[in-house]
Structure formats: C-alpha cells, structure tokens
Design a protein around this motif. Sequence first.
Motif, short mmCIF file in Angstrom:
data_model
loop_
_atom_site.label_atom_id
_atom_site.label_comp_id
_atom_site.label_asym_id
_atom_site.label_seq_id
_atom_site.Cartn_x
_atom_site.Cartn_y
_atom_site.Cartn_z
N SER A 136 0.80 -1.20 0.11
CA SER A 136 -0.01 -0.08 0.00
C SER A 136 0.82 1.09 -0.07
CB SER A 136 -1.00 -0.01 1.15
OG SER A 136 -0.31 -0.34 2.39
N MET A 188 1.37 3.87 -5.00
CA MET A 188 0.11 4.40 -5.68
C MET A 188 -0.22 3.91 -6.84
SD MET A 188 -0.78 6.21 -3.18
CE MET A 188 -2.12 7.51 -3.87
N GLY A 243 -11.31 -7.98 -13.60
CA GLY A 243 -11.32 -6.66 -14.15
C GLY A 243 -10.00 -5.99 -14.16
N GLU A 244 -10.11 -4.74 -13.66
CA GLU A 244 -9.02 -4.01 -13.53
C GLU A 244 -8.08 -4.30 -12.27
OE1 GLU A 244 -7.05 0.42 -13.46
OE2 GLU A 244 -9.20 0.28 -13.44
N ASN A 290 -5.75 -3.91 -8.85
CA ASN A 290 -5.30 -2.76 -8.14
C ASN A 290 -3.96 -2.35 -8.48
OD1 ASN A 290 -4.05 -1.42 -5.87
ND2 ASN A 290 -6.00 -1.63 -5.04
N SER A 324 -1.81 -0.17 -7.27
CA SER A 324 -0.89 0.24 -6.14
C SER A 324 -0.09 -1.26 -5.86
CB SER A 324 -1.34 0.90 -5.06
OG SER A 324 -1.84 -0.02 -3.86
N THR A 345 -3.55 -8.07 -0.34
CA THR A 345 -3.78 -6.92 0.31
C THR A 345 -5.19 -6.31 -0.25
OG1 THR A 345 -1.49 -6.34 -0.06
CG2 THR A 345 -2.81 -4.59 0.60
N TYR A 346 -5.51 -6.55 -1.33
CA TYR A 346 -6.84 -6.19 -1.90
C TYR A 346 -7.91 -7.13 -2.21
CZ TYR A 346 -4.09 -1.84 -2.09
OH TYR A 346 -3.37 -0.65 -1.58
N ASP A 347 -7.36 -8.17 -3.20
CA ASP A 347 -8.27 -9.16 -3.24
C ASP A 347 -7.30 -10.24 -3.97
OD1 ASP A 347 -11.65 -9.60 -4.16
OD2 ASP A 347 -10.10 -10.81 -4.93
N ARG A 402 -8.86 -11.41 -7.63
CA ARG A 402 -9.24 -10.44 -8.65
C ARG A 402 -8.11 -9.57 -8.80
NH1 ARG A 402 -15.39 -9.85 -7.32
NH2 ARG A 402 -14.73 -8.66 -5.43
N LEU A 451 0.34 0.83 7.57
CA LEU A 451 0.61 2.29 6.99
C LEU A 451 -0.72 3.03 6.96
CD1 LEU A 451 2.83 3.69 5.51
CD2 LEU A 451 1.65 2.55 3.23
N ARG A 505 -3.46 5.86 3.04
CA ARG A 505 -3.69 4.66 2.49
C ARG A 505 -4.36 3.75 3.61
NH1 ARG A 505 -3.27 4.52 -1.76
NH2 ARG A 505 -2.56 2.67 -2.21
N ILE A 506 -4.90 2.70 2.86
CA ILE A 506 -5.85 1.91 3.64
C ILE A 506 -5.62 0.42 3.35
CG2 ILE A 506 -7.68 1.75 1.73
CD1 ILE A 506 -9.95 1.78 4.06
N LYS A 507 -5.66 -0.49 4.36
CA LYS A 507 -5.23 -1.96 4.13
C LYS A 507 -6.73 -2.82 4.23
CE LYS A 507 -4.46 -6.40 5.29
NZ LYS A 507 -5.16 -7.29 5.98
N LEU A 508 -7.20 -3.20 2.91
CA LEU A 508 -8.44 -3.84 2.97
C LEU A 508 -8.30 -5.22 3.31
CD1 LEU A 508 -9.78 -2.50 -0.24
CD2 LEU A 508 -10.06 -1.58 2.11
N GLU A 526 -11.10 -9.04 3.79
CA GLU A 526 -12.32 -9.73 3.65
C GLU A 526 -13.10 -9.56 5.09
OE1 GLU A 526 -13.23 -12.43 1.05
OE2 GLU A 526 -11.67 -11.31 0.03
N GLU A 535 -10.29 1.74 -3.55
CA GLU A 535 -9.32 0.75 -3.63
C GLU A 535 -9.52 -0.65 -4.06
OE1 GLU A 535 -6.01 1.07 -3.71
OE2 GLU A 535 -5.82 2.95 -2.70
N PRO A 582 -11.32 -3.55 -5.52
CA PRO A 582 -11.56 -4.11 -7.08
C PRO A 582 -13.01 -4.35 -7.16
CG PRO A 582 -10.46 -5.82 -6.05
CD PRO A 582 -10.46 -4.76 -5.06
N VAL A 583 -13.54 -3.70 -8.32
CA VAL A 583 -15.09 -4.21 -8.53
C VAL A 583 -15.15 -5.48 -9.32
CG1 VAL A 583 -16.88 -3.44 -9.87
CG2 VAL A 583 -15.04 -1.62 -9.21
N GLU A 638 -16.96 -8.64 -11.32
CA GLU A 638 -17.69 -8.75 -12.62
C GLU A 638 -18.57 -10.02 -12.54
OE1 GLU A 638 -16.25 -7.79 -16.04
OE2 GLU A 638 -14.62 -6.55 -15.12
#
Lengths: 574, 574
Positions: free
Chosen positions: A229, A232, A276-277, A279, A281, A303-305, A308, B411, B419-422, B424, B567, B569-570, B572
């Motif tokens: 993170s 950017m 899809g898109e 992350n 960063s 960190t994000y998914d 995906r 962070l 900044r964020i840490k995601l 589940e 942050e 992801p979307v 699908e």
Amino acid sequence: MEGKANGPSENQAGRSVSGPTNPMVTPLLNDLYQFTMAYAYWKAGKHDERAVFDLYFRKNPFGGEYTIFAGLEECIRFIANFKLTEEEITFVRDSLPGSCEDGFFDYLRGINCSDVEVHAITEGSVVFPKVPLLRVEGPVAVVQLLETPFVNLINYASLVTTNAARHRFVAGKSKMLLEFGLRRAQGPDGGIGASKYCYIGGFDATSNVAAGKLFGIPLRGTHSHAFVSSFMSPDEIIEKSLKSSDGSHTSEDFVSLVQTWLSKIQWSKSLHGIFGETNQSELAAFISYALAFPNNFLALVDTYDVMRSGVPNFCAVALALNDLGYKAVGIRLDSGDLAYLSCEARKFFRTIEKEFGVPGFEKMSITASNDLNEETLDALNKQGHEVDAFGIGTYLVTCYAQAALGCVFKLVEINKQPRIKLSEDVSKVSIPCKKRSYRLYGKEGYPLVDIMTGENEPPPKVGERILCRHPFNESKRAYVVPQKVEELLKCYWPGSSGGDYPMVFGDVQCLNKRREDLPTLKDTRERCIKQLEQMRPDHMRRLNPTPYKVSVSAKLYDFIHFLWLNEAPVGELQ
Amino acid sequence: MEGKANGPSENQAGRSVSGPTNPMVTPLLNDLYQFTMAYAYWKAGKHDERAVFDLYFRKNPFGGEYTIFAGLEECIRFIANFKLTEEEITFVRDSLPGSCEDGFFDYLRGINCSDVEVHAITEGSVVFPKVPLLRVEGPVAVVQLLETPFVNLINYASLVTTNAARHRFVAGKSKMLLEFGLRRAQGPDGGIGASKYCYIGGFDATSNVAAGKLFGIPLRGTHSHAFVSSFMSPDEIIEKSLKSSDGSHTSEDFVSLVQTWLSKIQWSKSLHGIFGETNQSELAAFISYALAFPNNFLALVDTYDVMRSGVPNFCAVALALNDLGYKAVGIRLDSGDLAYLSCEARKFFRTIEKEFGVPGFEKMSITASNDLNEETLDALNKQGHEVDAFGIGTYLVTCYAQAALGCVFKLVEINKQPRIKLSEDVSKVSIPCKKRSYRLYGKEGYPLVDIMTGENEPPPKVGERILCRHPFNESKRAYVVPQKVEELLKCYWPGSSGGDYPMVFGDVQCLNKRREDLPTLKDTRERCIKQLEQMRPDHMRRLNPTPYKVSVSAKLYDFIHFLWLNEAPVGELQ
C-alpha cells in the motif's frame, strides 16, 4: 539467505564455554528466596552439605503424550560462567535484612559451580513426565541458586520445541515450515528463543534476523501489506529497466512489459472474465519488488483481493520476469480461506502454464500464513489445499494452547539421605533418591518404557526380564525384556569433585569424568527429528494418544513407600 | 527488602536515553522482510518518502473490555540508540541475495531515528481497540525497520500489565499481590518483563531479584519445600543460641524453647488432640530459618501436613521468638484447599492468642500461592478465606488465559496520501490517515468515548456537541457533549525534523517540539491504578462487561469509506 552459525557449536570437554545467549541471565535472575535460603543454610553451617536435586515436569503439554527436552545448552553456559559480581553482591546485601552477617557475603563472593555435577538427558530427546531431565548435585546452597535460572531456561525451551514438533507432525515432512513469531512473542528473547527452539523442533527457517545471526538458522522473508500500500501506481516507478538473467539483453521498460502481460492474461481464452482492473498500487509494488529481487520474487497477494487482483498481478510480473530468464518464487496468502484460495491460485497457475506455454509455472510456491496452529493445519489437510509452505507465528511461539510447562526442581537426597516431598495430590509427590534412568526398547525397535532405579542398583540388561512398577500405583506393573537399554542421564558438567586442577572460569576442564560435548544446533535438531520418528505411532497421534509408560524398579518402589509412611504425620481419629 | 531504582527514571527532554533493558534488542531483532523491503524501497528511490504508521490492537484480551498500554519506554530507548553496527550490516548483506547493490549498505550505515517522530499514549493508560497507541512518522524504510521491535516490545508488555490489573481487580485493593512467575515465564526476559509490567499493573512486589535490581521493584521471598526437607531433625542444629530483639538477654537453647512451646500447644486445653507428633525435619527447618531471620520469620507450612504439622510447628517457633521480643511475620500455603486451610490456620492463631495471651497473634499474615489465577481468586472470594497476600506465577506471567495480544503496525499515510489496508474481514480493515485521537469525558467524570479525527480537523471542544461514528458500521453513531477533552497522543520522540542541531546518539535534543518526559516506573504504576479507578464500573466487571465506545469523526468516517470504495476491485458478475 542463510546465516552463519556463531553459536557455541564448537564446545568440547576442556574447551571454554561461552556465557548464556541472553546477557541478562546472571545469578540474580533468581527468586529472592534462593538467597534467603542460602543465608539460612550458611547460618546453620549447612551450606556445603551435598544435595541432589531432580529437574522434571509432571505432565506432557498440549494434551499430548510426549515432550521434547530443550534448554540444556543455556543451562551449561550459565553454570560455566556462574559468578556473582561485587555489584550483584551489594544488591543482594541491600535486599536481605540488615541483620545478615558479613561472612555470608564473603561466602557468596567465593562460590562458583566447580563443585556442582550436572547429569542430563541429551537436548532434543523425547522425554516423559517424572523422569529427571537434569540431576544436579553439589553444595546445597549453590545448587539452590541454580533452581530458578535452570527451570526458567528449560520450561519455555522444552514447551516451544514440543509445540514446533507437534506442528511439524501435523504439517507432514514435505511442507516447508517457517517461524514468523517474533513480533507476537513474549518479549524480545521469547522471540529469539522461539526461533532457536522451533528450529530444533523441526521448523526449516525463521523470519528473525537476530536468531539467524546468533544461531545460523536459515532466514526467510519478503514483504508486507505496508509495502504494497506504500505505492500508488506504476507511474511512480522511475527506474524501469531490467537486465536479463544471463546479462545478454535489457528490458528498457519492464513496467510496460508487465502491463502487456497483464492485458494478455486478462484477455486470454481461459482467463477472460475472471478479473477486471487489478489494483494499481499493488501492481506497482510487485513490479518494484521484482526489480529489486528479480531472482527472489515472492509476492504477498491478499492486500486487496487475492483472485481479482493479487494473483493476476503476480502472474503478470512473473511472466515478464520469465521473458528475461528469471524464475519467480511464488505467492503468500495471509487471509481468507487458505484452502480454497490456494487451490484457486494453483488452478490459475496451471492455466497460465498451459495457455502461455511456460513450463513449471504451475509449480509456483504457495506460502500461507495468518494465525495458523495445529488445528488449522489439520483442518487444511482435511479440506485439501495447495500450500507448500506455512508461516506460523502467534500460536506457535507463545504456545497459545498451553502457555507454560510446569517444570519443577526437587530435593531428592542430602548428605546421602534420600528426601521426599509429600502432597495431598499424589501427582505432586516427588520420587526420592539419587537415581539413574534408562529407556528400554522392545523387539520392534520402539521405546517401551522408561525406568528409574536407585543409583547403585545394577542397570537393566538386554534380554533379561525386569519388573517395571508405576511409582505410586501398586497395581500397575509389568515385566519387560529389553532388546536395547539406553542410559538417559549423561554427564554434561562434571564439576571438579575428583580432581584438584586449577579452576578457570569459562574454561573448566574435566579430569576425572568425561564430559559430554554440547552438540551443535543442527545435531540437536537432527536428534529431535530422529527420536520422534522412532516413537511408536500411537504415542504420537493427536487424538487420544497412548500414554508412554514411566516406571521405577521394584527396589525403588519399596523405598519410596517406606519413606512416604515415615514422613507423613499419623492422624488422630477422635 | 526493597531495591533501588537504577532504571531510566531520570530521562528528560534533552537528557540522554539509555538503551533497551535487554541488550538483545538491536536493529537485527527484526523480521527479515523489513530489510528486504528496505532494499526494495531504496532501489525504487522511495526510501525517504515520509510515511505514517499506526500501532494498535484489534481486540481487548481475556474477554475483557479494556487494556493497559505498556512498553513505550523500551521503544523510546530503542530508537534513541538505533544504529546498525558494521557487524550487523555485514550479516544483513550475507542474508540478502548477492545481487543487492553496495549503495544500500552505505545507506543502512547512515540511518538512525533522528528523522522519526513518535506520538504515543502515555504508558500505563487504559486503552481500547483500534485507537493508535503509537503514531510513528518518518522515512518509510526506517520506520519499517521499527515495526517488529516496537510490536514485540508492546505486545507482551501491554498483555501482562492488563493481566496483572485484572488480577488486582479480583483480589481487591486491600490484599498484597506478589509476582512469583520467573521460573515459569517464557524465557529470561519474559520473567524480567513480567516483573516490571505486573508492578505497573498493580502488583506490590516480585520474587525476581534481577527485576528488583533493574527497576527498583520491592522484593519478597522466604524459603521453599526443599529447604524444609533438607533438614532431618532439630538434633542437627548446632548453633542454638539467639539473642533477644533488644539485645538484653540470650536464649542459649532456642531449640528447647521451641520444643517446650510445641508441647505446651499440643497439651493446651483448646488445642489438645488436634495434632500428634509434628514432622521433625520441618521443625528443624523452621527453627533454623528463625535463627537466621528472627525479624522476618515467614514459614512455608505445607511440606508435610498443614494443620497437623506445619501450623503447629510455625506457632511453636513464633511463640519462642515472641519470648525474645521478635514478632513472626506469618505463613505461606502452597497446596490444598487454600480457603479452608487459611480459615483453619486463622482459627488456630486466634486460639493461640487467647490461650497464651499473645496480643496480635491472630493477625499473623497468611500468604497463599499455587497456580492462582483470576478464576481461583474469584472462587476464593466467594468461598470466604483468610488470605492476606497472594503469590501468583504461571497464569499471570505467561498470560495463560490468552498468551498473545494481536498488536499490528499499519501504514496509514505516505507522501501525504492516506492509505488503507482492506480485508475480507471488516475488523482487519485499517483506519487510514494521519490522525489525532481524543478521550471525551461525561458529566460524571467517566470517559465516554474515544474519537479519532483527521490531523487537521479542529479538536472536539468542551460543551460542544460532536457526532461520534463507529468506523465501519454506518448505523452506530451518537452525539456527545464532552465535559472534558483529553488528547491521547503525545510527542515522546520529536525527531529533529524542524531543527538542524548536531545529532548525538543517545542524547537527542528537541529544538522544535516539546518532548514528553518518560515517567518513572512508580509514576506509570500510579497512572495505571488511577486510570482504572476512573473507568465506569460496567466496563470493568469480569462478567459481560459493557464495551467502551471507539469512534471516528463524521469527516473521517466519510473519507474511510470513500477510500475503501476507491481501492477495492469491482467484481464482474457473469
């Protein structure tokens, strides 16, 4: 990333023994009552009476039926350098009542462990309740001062080694086990001790750099969520070029190369629509990490998914590296359903291997972490997973399932007189006498029973029938014909009782008795692994393991019960 | 028996700060990945980017609703002396892939914490989940190297302090609490740390001599079972004389004096028939201990049988001491039914007081030990007991009920970008932004809620209504009109960012910002006790305590959720 051993691995009889790993281990690392008792012994003129103490535990930890003995080397390093400084003596004087006589502090000034003998089971051995791990003999006031440090040095060491061995047992031999516990350990040297003892118990590596330096344990570690993170987007990467592995050519824009691969993956026949898109960063962080370590690219993908973003980003970077002749190492998962995610990631890798014809891509290493313990490893096994390496921290190093092993240090003889400690609770009655102990092996090569005897009883002989009795339950006994007899206690510190050689601290020579060499850390680890393999499987299983038998000779049994009756007060019925 | 403080109690801004208590706390007490990340940051030219990290925990331990923050002083001592030695740099180089560039090691050689700022809650404060205990700001690569040591130094410290506070809560203010855990602690400095932090949490003394010396904590300790069983009978006592307390006369045969008293007790009207012959080895041990410490006679009475041997033997010695003008201290029970035995012993003392007219004998101190914890203390209270002091070891120092606190270091901002840490798991999502936090107090003087705001938001004002929102649950929010507002984070390490003064290690001066003094251990302990008293009782109770509210400002709430959407992801749908 393996360090060099600079531990005390080269100790041999007659060689100097370095001090304890933690410089805080001094004679003052003690309960005050050891000093008040020392004073009372001294005042009674009793301080030099020769006493024998046994160090043992009463119950195996973690609901199991075995324990690994560890911590001996630190005990030997402690006594080899045992000496109170003037500053320490002054502090002890200030801590005792003002009425204490000066002579005692002169006495303290003079003591060391040259008159102490330590027999012990070899570090890294499988051990059982009640059987002495150490038998310590010497002047009662001096040996009393060893109780607290010894018990402290052995309790946690044995507990965490056992915990590591249990984790290894569940994980199986083929998995890589990494100890990641430093930040959650009970203090700085809880962390350093955990790294050392988990290695003995069968772990492969640690994240703890200090332990790598002190003990030569292999080190592992890549990056955290913060690293991910902290970036950017790939736009911020300035130095974008990467030379190929063989140096033959250079990709001037590694970032574009990765982005091209990411797009190829996204629009490939088999993977289109899965993500899809990703992350940006995260992508930037992975690219930067690969630019720094093109030969050691291992990415934390949650960190994000994971599916995906993390895994596709990782694959894009790994494929770009592959173009330049580098082989990525793999991914780490630190959250979510590790069984499911590892299988999904493996599938993704397999698809990449097929779709883009990259041999071996499927075999990418998958490391899992996140609050793992024996139970979660077992659950993962039952569910089915694709994890190659486990990073284990909190539950391992703090021994969360059972945070203490109850080692005790009991007087069993003084002035050649056997002593017993009674208790309302039979499990707390001590086994008196200066003893020997033996492990008896059966036909199939498994250890059958440990037996304790009086010091002067003849040892059990191979092929000869011997009666083994439960120390406190008269109905529990069995005849055993051992196929192999192993004496358990070996002399690790012979003192100088037989010789009158000049005493040199930290360089004690053994003239009269052979002193066992302290094995290297690797040897101790190998001993532990071998000893565990040698146990009958029903003692080792996690669910309802069979207790291993611990016994005393018929003669010792009779003596225990004679002494017990002798010491217990007779009630008066009214 | 109280030691002298030689801890770092005299630190003040501009004064030198000594190193960590444990010399093993060095920059290598770190996870390897902090160094691999540092290299990757350096390689990307990113190492000096200014980052802000929050150190916090996610859940209160022991099923409670509060935690005590501890470990800060050790963190400050660590960064005040942070510097890699050449040997350490060489080891790091050997541990990283050979491809790492030399420039990085020059960089490591130059780093220190002069550019780091640490804001923290005052040590000894009551704290709650999610609210930063520390906010650490500085060059990202340097701050990253602080993560593991800081989390290690704070996790166990806060956990064991909280455990001690919980034990104090159950025991009540009037009881003496003694920490006896050294031998069962997780390694040597687990023991030393436990002694320090249990003292902060409200314990009165420790058995640990090293902790007494290091921190000036009062010491306690008398003798063990081994001391008792090391004696055979009073016949072996050679030096039998004891001078009276005022020096006016001498009992030439103290042993006979004791034996006479024992016989008087045995044949007295009210006690006849309660016990027969007492254990003679115990009697000899008690007499010897009294001869050594006539002013401090406290005897462990359960080696053979508490009521049939230990207590009568103790009383005989105490009465003989009384003849000579000495006042015995009391007894210790270490097994059996402590509630019942303490009541029986008290009754015995009362009878002695009456029968022999010894004023105050009934008030003899009773100490209890033996695997005590919160639950057993609670059970003893419910049952009714006569214990004056509790000696607590294993369960206290190893935090057996919950062996780890899950502190993390996340962070929250880099280069002024939040900044964020995601995750589940919503409870694992970090709260972004460089923040301030405040404790808001209500009319009755109790703390009502902690609130985090962005750094530049105006602080909450006394008497002004402010909206407090749960950070992740949109329906949970409340208006509060604080009667008092306390800013929680104070500057304990200002770095040198504003000034260009000459940097001296271990002697960092603060030119631009006031640095909070590190309080003495006693002040920290008092703060802890006061803060606990100040809490609304329903947060503190053991059973179903009310959670204390932790919130964010409306502005911060909106920003968290904006960043989260940004942050994540979307997906699908297919």
